[in-house]
Design a protein around this motif. Sequence first.
Motif: not given
Length: 177
Positions: A29-33, A59-63, A91-95, A100-102
């Motif tokens: 899981x990532x804070x800021x994609x 949410x968005x997934x980036x592979x 690697x899957x990054x989940x946003x 990102x605004x917190x």
Amino acid sequence: MSFKGEQHPGVKTPTGDTDGFRLNHTMLRVKDPQAALAFYSRVFGMRVLRRLDFAEMQFSLYFLARLDDEEQVPEDTDERTVWTFSQRGLLELTHNWGTEDQADFAYHDGNAEPQGFGHICFSVPNLEAAVAWFDANGVEFIKRPDQGKMKDVVFVKDVDGYWIEVIEAARMAGKGD
């Protein structure tokens, strides 16, 4: 393939029911994609194979993968989606939208107490060159190759604080018992 795996207590012989199973991806899981994608594409040379957005669940997934130049990735979106989910070692990054605004938001890296998830690992062709590249790009080190009891192993942090082990495969011979 003649190698059937090391045998240890608890290991069971696979049945034909699992033929074709393969590990496809690991998710972080990532804070800021934007920051995470910049890190993994710039520092580790990864490319985004596919982004999937789920608006209803926000949410968005980036592979991502580190592709060789000769690899043929389908241009058609549906074909590329199927191709992506048939690969190994992605690697899957989940946003989760809005993180990102917190300002004080952060995910647990798995290495602080209570420990759980530990790290992902990249193999590199030349460890010294990789260390120099990380230094040139301001990557934060947890452990350099000459530090600690386990030499020739590097740990760095990504922008979300996750640990990344970096090894040169040839240097791993003779490690452990």
